[in-house]
Each structure stands twice: as C-alpha cells, then as structure tokens.
Design a protein around this motif. Structure first.
Motif, PDB file in Angstrom:
ATOM      1  N   ASP A 117       3.671 -10.999  -3.359  1.00 54.53           N
ATOM      2  CA  ASP A 117       4.187 -10.119  -4.288  1.00 54.53           C
ATOM      3  C   ASP A 117       4.782  -8.697  -3.778  1.00 54.53           C
ATOM      4  O   ASP A 117       3.972  -8.090  -2.942  1.00 54.53           O
ATOM      5  CB  ASP A 117       3.435 -10.001  -5.354  1.00 54.53           C
ATOM      6  CG  ASP A 117       4.228  -9.272  -6.653  1.00 54.53           C
ATOM      7  OD1 ASP A 117       5.237  -9.440  -6.540  1.00 54.53           O
ATOM      8  OD2 ASP A 117       3.410  -9.052  -7.662  1.00 54.53           O
ATOM      9  N   ARG A 118       5.984  -8.312  -4.086  1.00 51.96           N
ATOM     10  CA  ARG A 118       6.606  -7.054  -3.754  1.00 51.96           C
ATOM     11  C   ARG A 118       5.327  -5.989  -3.877  1.00 51.96           C
ATOM     12  O   ARG A 118       5.505  -4.914  -2.921  1.00 51.96           O
ATOM     13  CB  ARG A 118       7.867  -6.866  -4.523  1.00 51.96           C
ATOM     14  CG  ARG A 118       8.513  -5.503  -3.899  1.00 51.96           C
ATOM     15  CD  ARG A 118       9.825  -5.200  -4.532  1.00 51.96           C
ATOM     16  NE  ARG A 118      10.260  -4.020  -4.449  1.00 51.96           N
ATOM     17  CZ  ARG A 118      11.191  -3.575  -3.568  1.00 51.96           C
ATOM     18  NH1 ARG A 118      11.977  -4.525  -2.679  1.00 51.96           N
ATOM     19  NH2 ARG A 118      11.782  -2.465  -3.158  1.00 51.96           N
ATOM     20  N   LYS A 119       4.815  -5.903  -4.990  1.00 52.21           N
ATOM     21  CA  LYS A 119       4.053  -4.612  -5.510  1.00 52.21           C
ATOM     22  C   LYS A 119       2.759  -4.694  -4.503  1.00 52.21           C
ATOM     23  O   LYS A 119       2.191  -3.555  -4.315  1.00 52.21           O
ATOM     24  CB  LYS A 119       3.493  -4.756  -6.960  1.00 52.21           C
ATOM     25  CG  LYS A 119       2.375  -5.904  -7.194  1.00 52.21           C
ATOM     26  CD  LYS A 119       2.062  -6.025  -8.507  1.00 52.21           C
ATOM     27  CE  LYS A 119       1.208  -7.127  -8.710  1.00 52.21           C
ATOM     28  NZ  LYS A 119       0.367  -7.218  -9.763  1.00 52.21           N
ATOM     29  N   ASP A 134       1.649   9.221  -6.995  1.00 48.29           N
ATOM     30  CA  ASP A 134       1.859   8.136  -6.548  1.00 48.29           C
ATOM     31  C   ASP A 134       2.409   7.700  -5.276  1.00 48.29           C
ATOM     32  O   ASP A 134       2.987   6.618  -4.813  1.00 48.29           O
ATOM     33  CB  ASP A 134       2.974   7.493  -7.638  1.00 48.29           C
ATOM     34  CG  ASP A 134       2.538   7.470  -8.992  1.00 48.29           C
ATOM     35  OD1 ASP A 134       1.228   7.503  -9.311  1.00 48.29           O
ATOM     36  OD2 ASP A 134       3.402   7.796  -9.847  1.00 48.29           O
ATOM     37  N   ARG A 137       6.388   5.100  -3.378  1.00 48.07           N
ATOM     38  CA  ARG A 137       5.508   4.485  -4.356  1.00 48.07           C
ATOM     39  C   ARG A 137       5.176   3.211  -3.938  1.00 48.07           C
ATOM     40  O   ARG A 137       5.810   2.261  -3.194  1.00 48.07           O
ATOM     41  CB  ARG A 137       6.244   4.661  -5.595  1.00 48.07           C
ATOM     42  CG  ARG A 137       6.431   5.569  -6.217  1.00 48.07           C
ATOM     43  CD  ARG A 137       6.830   5.704  -7.703  1.00 48.07           C
ATOM     44  NE  ARG A 137       7.458   6.899  -8.449  1.00 48.07           N
ATOM     45  CZ  ARG A 137       8.719   7.477  -8.169  1.00 48.07           C
ATOM     46  NH1 ARG A 137       9.718   6.605  -7.673  1.00 48.07           N
ATOM     47  NH2 ARG A 137       9.130   8.587  -8.464  1.00 48.07           N
ATOM     48  N   ASP A 197       5.426   0.616  -5.590  1.00 50.64           N
ATOM     49  CA  ASP A 197       6.286  -0.626  -5.977  1.00 50.64           C
ATOM     50  C   ASP A 197       7.562  -0.466  -4.916  1.00 50.64           C
ATOM     51  O   ASP A 197       8.495  -1.264  -5.088  1.00 50.64           O
ATOM     52  CB  ASP A 197       6.941  -0.325  -7.373  1.00 50.64           C
ATOM     53  CG  ASP A 197       7.615   1.070  -7.436  1.00 50.64           C
ATOM     54  OD1 ASP A 197       8.022   1.813  -6.698  1.00 50.64           O
ATOM     55  OD2 ASP A 197       8.007   1.292  -8.658  1.00 50.64           O
ATOM     56  N   SER A 226       9.780   1.916  -4.301  1.00 52.09           N
ATOM     57  CA  SER A 226      10.743   3.062  -4.796  1.00 52.09           C
ATOM     58  C   SER A 226      10.530   4.337  -4.128  1.00 52.09           C
ATOM     59  O   SER A 226       9.340   4.747  -3.723  1.00 52.09           O
ATOM     60  CB  SER A 226      10.660   3.296  -6.282  1.00 52.09           C
ATOM     61  OG  SER A 226       9.672   3.765  -6.788  1.00 52.09           O
TER      62      SER A 226
END
Length: 132
Positions: free
Chosen positions: A3-5, A61, A98, A100, A102
């Motif tokens: 998963d990308r996260k 973060d 971060r 995620d 970003s």
C-alpha cells in the motif's frame, strides 16, 4: 502489492559501498564529459549542513527527505540572479516528506509570511567547494 502509505518510512534507501558510490559518481562525470562538458564546468554535488537537514527532518510528520533536481539562474560566483540573467545551473532542492508520500510545504503564496524554510537549497556546489 505494498500500500502507498507503507512505502514512505524512515528506512527507505540502501547503504552502498564506497566503491559503488565512487563508481556511480565517476560514471556521471564521464557521461557529462562525453556530452561535451569540460571538467569542472558542471555541478557534481552539493553540500548541505547537518543542522539544516535536521531542521527538515524535525518538522511535524516528517519521515524522510526527497531531493529534487532543479535549475537556478546564477552569476559566475554562483549567486542567484534574476530570471533570464546569468547562467541556468543545476541545483538540488530538498524537502521533508510525510508518511503518505506528500511533500511538507506550508505554501505561503500570497501570504505576508514567506514560510519557515519549507525546503533546503543553495548548498555549496562541487567542484567549486569540493574536498581537495
């Protein structure tokens, strides 16, 4: 598939040997010279201080950094000049990232405050500031 996260975390990247590191940078320099660049006429690296990097890493973060390739107009002494002036040079832009994926930007476009140092740039370039 991951998963990308789960892709962005503090352990991304690999340590490589000094032999591999030197081979990679030597290939880069050789390729530039094959393209017609004279030795010492192109940016090979940039130095950034640990305090500046730690500032980015210490942002809320932040799990790592992303290094972008960029361009900046500079004079012969590597000082920034206006758009279209001097010479367009390759320069690094480093931003915090971060989990995620970003970029950590507090975009102050149009605001009175210009941000708190959202990205890191203007390192000391090599060959100008390389080890002897």
């Amino acid at each position: 598939m991951t998963d990308r996260k789960d892709r962005f975390h503090g352990d991304v990247g690999s340590f490589i040997t000094s032999h591999d590191a030197r081979a990679r940078t030597t290939r880069f320099k050789k390729r530039k010279e094959e393209q017609g660049y004279k030795p010492g006429s192109f940016t090979q690296a940039e130095f950034f201080g640990s305090n500046r990097i730690n500032h980015l890493l210490g942002r809320k973060d932040c799990v790592g950094i992303r290094i972008y390739y960029g361009k900046r107009h500079e004079d012969a002494d590597e000082n920034p000049v206006g758009e279209g002036e001097g010479e367009l040079k390759s320069r690094m832009v480093i931003v915090g990232v971060r989990a995620d994926g970003s970029d950590i930007f507090d975009d102050a476009t149009g605001l009175k405050d210009s941000g708190d140092g959202d990205a890191l740039g203007d390192g000391w370039s090599c060959p100008r500031m390389c080890q002897p």
